[in-house]
Design a protein around this motif. Structure first.
Motif, PDB file in Angstrom:
ATOM      1  N   ILE A  32     -57.150  52.902 -16.471  1.00 56.37           N
ATOM      2  CA  ILE A  32     -56.644  54.385 -16.565  1.00 56.37           C
ATOM      3  C   ILE A  32     -57.430  54.269 -15.317  1.00 56.37           C
ATOM      4  CG2 ILE A  32     -57.782  57.002 -16.926  1.00 56.37           C
ATOM      5  CD1 ILE A  32     -56.781  56.165 -19.734  1.00 56.37           C
ATOM      6  N   ARG A  33     -58.825  53.903 -15.050  1.00 53.19           N
ATOM      7  CA  ARG A  33     -59.390  53.579 -14.089  1.00 53.19           C
ATOM      8  C   ARG A  33     -58.915  53.133 -13.307  1.00 53.19           C
ATOM      9  NH1 ARG A  33     -65.098  51.293 -15.836  1.00 53.19           N
ATOM     10  NH2 ARG A  33     -64.706  50.066 -13.425  1.00 53.19           N
ATOM     11  N   PHE A  34     -58.432  51.969 -12.773  1.00 53.86           N
ATOM     12  CA  PHE A  34     -57.995  51.206 -11.934  1.00 53.86           C
ATOM     13  C   PHE A  34     -56.211  51.889 -11.123  1.00 53.86           C
ATOM     14  CE2 PHE A  34     -53.949  48.701 -10.424  1.00 53.86           C
ATOM     15  CZ  PHE A  34     -54.994  48.006  -9.451  1.00 53.86           C
ATOM     16  N   ILE A  35     -55.788  53.140 -11.975  1.00 53.81           N
ATOM     17  CA  ILE A  35     -54.865  53.458 -11.241  1.00 53.81           C
ATOM     18  C   ILE A  35     -55.767  55.220 -10.829  1.00 53.81           C
ATOM     19  CG2 ILE A  35     -53.178  55.580 -12.317  1.00 53.81           C
ATOM     20  CD1 ILE A  35     -52.379  53.345 -13.826  1.00 53.81           C
ATOM     21  N   ALA A  36     -56.994  55.956 -11.496  1.00 51.76           N
ATOM     22  CA  ALA A  36     -57.096  57.116 -10.912  1.00 51.76           C
ATOM     23  C   ALA A  36     -58.154  56.384  -9.845  1.00 51.76           C
ATOM     24  CB  ALA A  36     -58.495  57.398 -11.736  1.00 51.76           C
ATOM     25  N   ALA A  37     -57.603  54.903  -9.551  1.00 52.83           N
ATOM     26  CA  ALA A  37     -58.432  54.740  -7.853  1.00 52.83           C
ATOM     27  C   ALA A  37     -57.652  54.318  -7.537  1.00 52.83           C
ATOM     28  CB  ALA A  37     -59.409  53.489  -7.956  1.00 52.83           C
ATOM     29  N   ALA A  38     -56.695  53.574  -7.559  1.00 52.74           N
ATOM     30  CA  ALA A  38     -55.431  53.765  -6.364  1.00 52.74           C
ATOM     31  C   ALA A  38     -54.566  54.787  -5.512  1.00 52.74           C
ATOM     32  CB  ALA A  38     -54.390  53.241  -7.436  1.00 52.74           C
ATOM     33  N   ILE A  39     -54.800  55.944  -6.993  1.00 48.62           N
ATOM     34  CA  ILE A  39     -54.148  56.993  -6.168  1.00 48.62           C
ATOM     35  C   ILE A  39     -54.960  57.456  -5.415  1.00 48.62           C
ATOM     36  CG2 ILE A  39     -54.037  59.509  -6.904  1.00 48.62           C
ATOM     37  CD1 ILE A  39     -52.020  58.381  -9.518  1.00 48.62           C
ATOM     38  N   CYS A  40     -56.790  57.967  -5.313  1.00 46.68           N
ATOM     39  CA  CYS A  40     -57.197  58.054  -4.246  1.00 46.68           C
ATOM     40  C   CYS A  40     -57.513  57.203  -3.549  1.00 46.68           C
ATOM     41  CB  CYS A  40     -58.870  58.374  -4.769  1.00 46.68           C
ATOM     42  SG  CYS A  40     -59.380  59.545  -6.234  1.00 46.68           S
ATOM     43  N   ILE A  41     -57.423  55.711  -3.343  1.00 48.77           N
ATOM     44  CA  ILE A  41     -57.656  55.371  -2.496  1.00 48.77           C
ATOM     45  C   ILE A  41     -55.965  55.183  -1.507  1.00 48.77           C
ATOM     46  CG2 ILE A  41     -57.446  52.750  -1.447  1.00 48.77           C
ATOM     47  CD1 ILE A  41     -59.684  52.109  -4.020  1.00 48.77           C
ATOM     48  N   SER A  42     -55.216  54.974  -1.845  1.00 48.42           N
ATOM     49  CA  SER A  42     -53.640  55.340  -1.555  1.00 48.42           C
ATOM     50  C   SER A  42     -53.546  56.457  -0.776  1.00 48.42           C
ATOM     51  CB  SER A  42     -52.585  54.935  -2.354  1.00 48.42           C
ATOM     52  OG  SER A  42     -52.941  54.564  -2.831  1.00 48.42           O
ATOM     53  N   GLY A  43     -54.146  57.904  -1.311  1.00 51.90           N
ATOM     54  CA  GLY A  43     -54.185  59.327  -1.034  1.00 51.90           C
ATOM     55  C   GLY A  43     -55.101  59.508   0.410  1.00 51.90           C
ATOM     56  N   LEU A  81     -64.286  58.152  -2.538  1.00 53.91           N
ATOM     57  CA  LEU A  81     -64.028  58.360  -3.937  1.00 53.91           C
ATOM     58  C   LEU A  81     -63.555  56.820  -5.542  1.00 53.91           C
ATOM     59  CD1 LEU A  81     -64.504  60.154  -6.600  1.00 53.91           C
ATOM     60  CD2 LEU A  81     -62.240  61.070  -5.521  1.00 53.91           C
ATOM     61  N   GLY A  82     -62.312  56.629  -4.454  1.00 52.55           N
ATOM     62  CA  GLY A  82     -61.531  55.240  -5.323  1.00 52.55           C
ATOM     63  C   GLY A  82     -62.316  54.778  -5.525  1.00 52.55           C
ATOM     64  N   LEU A  83     -63.101  53.455  -4.646  1.00 52.83           N
ATOM     65  CA  LEU A  83     -63.995  52.703  -4.582  1.00 52.83           C
ATOM     66  C   LEU A  83     -64.867  52.606  -5.600  1.00 52.83           C
ATOM     67  CD1 LEU A  83     -64.295  51.523  -0.987  1.00 52.83           C
ATOM     68  CD2 LEU A  83     -63.066  50.086  -3.041  1.00 52.83           C
ATOM     69  N   ILE A  84     -65.448  53.963  -5.895  1.00 57.83           N
ATOM     70  CA  ILE A  84     -66.502  54.297  -6.704  1.00 57.83           C
ATOM     71  C   ILE A  84     -65.766  54.381  -8.563  1.00 57.83           C
ATOM     72  CG2 ILE A  84     -67.885  56.366  -7.646  1.00 57.83           C
ATOM     73  CD1 ILE A  84     -68.195  56.913  -4.287  1.00 57.83           C
ATOM     74  N   VAL A  85     -65.169  54.591  -8.451  1.00 60.24           N
ATOM     75  CA  VAL A  85     -64.244  55.257  -9.838  1.00 60.24           C
ATOM     76  C   VAL A  85     -63.432  53.442  -9.975  1.00 60.24           C
ATOM     77  CG1 VAL A  85     -61.962  55.843 -10.805  1.00 60.24           C
ATOM     78  CG2 VAL A  85     -63.493  57.004  -9.592  1.00 60.24           C
ATOM     79  N   LEU A  86     -63.667  52.361  -8.799  1.00 60.37           N
ATOM     80  CA  LEU A  86     -62.778  51.308  -9.383  1.00 60.37           C
ATOM     81  C   LEU A  86     -64.415  50.177  -9.643  1.00 60.37           C
ATOM     82  CD1 LEU A  86     -60.657  49.376  -9.405  1.00 60.37           C
ATOM     83  CD2 LEU A  86     -60.977  48.836  -6.812  1.00 60.37           C
ATOM     84  N   THR A  92     -73.374  49.096  -5.502  1.00 61.21           N
ATOM     85  CA  THR A  92     -72.722  49.100  -4.923  1.00 61.21           C
ATOM     86  C   THR A  92     -71.851  51.000  -5.288  1.00 61.21           C
ATOM     87  OG1 THR A  92     -71.574  47.375  -5.858  1.00 61.21           O
ATOM     88  CG2 THR A  92     -70.596  48.709  -4.507  1.00 61.21           C
ATOM     89  N   THR A  93     -71.902  51.849  -6.075  1.00 62.43           N
ATOM     90  CA  THR A  93     -72.063  52.666  -5.750  1.00 62.43           C
ATOM     91  C   THR A  93     -73.098  53.696  -4.975  1.00 62.43           C
ATOM     92  OG1 THR A  93     -70.804  53.088  -7.870  1.00 62.43           O
ATOM     93  CG2 THR A  93     -71.591  55.197  -6.856  1.00 62.43           C
TER      94      THR A  93
END
Length: 132
Positions: A32-43, A81-86, A92-93
């Motif tokens: 779930i974290r990976f998918i949320a991060a991927a959506i943010c980074i892709s956006g 934001l995607g990197l922080i979620v990831l 690092t955050t």
């Protein structure tokens, strides 16, 4: 992780075929974290690419600046934001948040200076045209 191996049930070749229920929730949350991060980074990447196209396509300097500022602010914000979620909350955050703070404070200053330069340049052109 030896506890994980002891809880798991390997098949005859040693492959783990049954993941214990205690580990399944962790794995689901990671996905779930990976998918949320991927959506943010892709956006964020989409916004940055569209901003680059906008900078290329617009004719006036101020409209180009607007496209660049929007891409910088929203695109960078989504990517960070995607990197922080990831990565989760870590040192690092904190570094990523400092990068965002630095870029969000320097971006408007440079945009303002460019806009001010364009206004002054436009005033000089108008004065030169009036003198002719």
């Amino acid at each position: 992780d030896i506890a994980y191996v002891n809880e798991a049930k390997p098949d005859f070749a040693g492959f783990i075929i049954d993941v214990p229920k205690s580990r399944r929730k962790d794995n689901e949350m990671e996905w779930i974290r990976f998918i949320a991060a991927a959506i943010c980074i892709s956006g964020g990447v989409f916004v940055m690419i569209s901003a680059a196209i906008g900078v290329y396509r617009f004719s006036e300097c101020l409209t180009r600046m607007h496209a660049a500022a929007m891409g910088d602010t929203l695109g960078l914000g989504l990517i960070i934001l995607g990197l922080i979620v990831l990565f989760g909350f870590s040192f690092t955050t904190v570094k990523l948040v400092l990068v965002v703070a630095f870029l969000w404070t320097t971006g408007p200053v440079s945009s303002h200076l460019i806009a001010q330069m364009m206004v002054e340049k436009k005033k000089k052109r108008e004065e030169e045209e009036k003198e002719k």
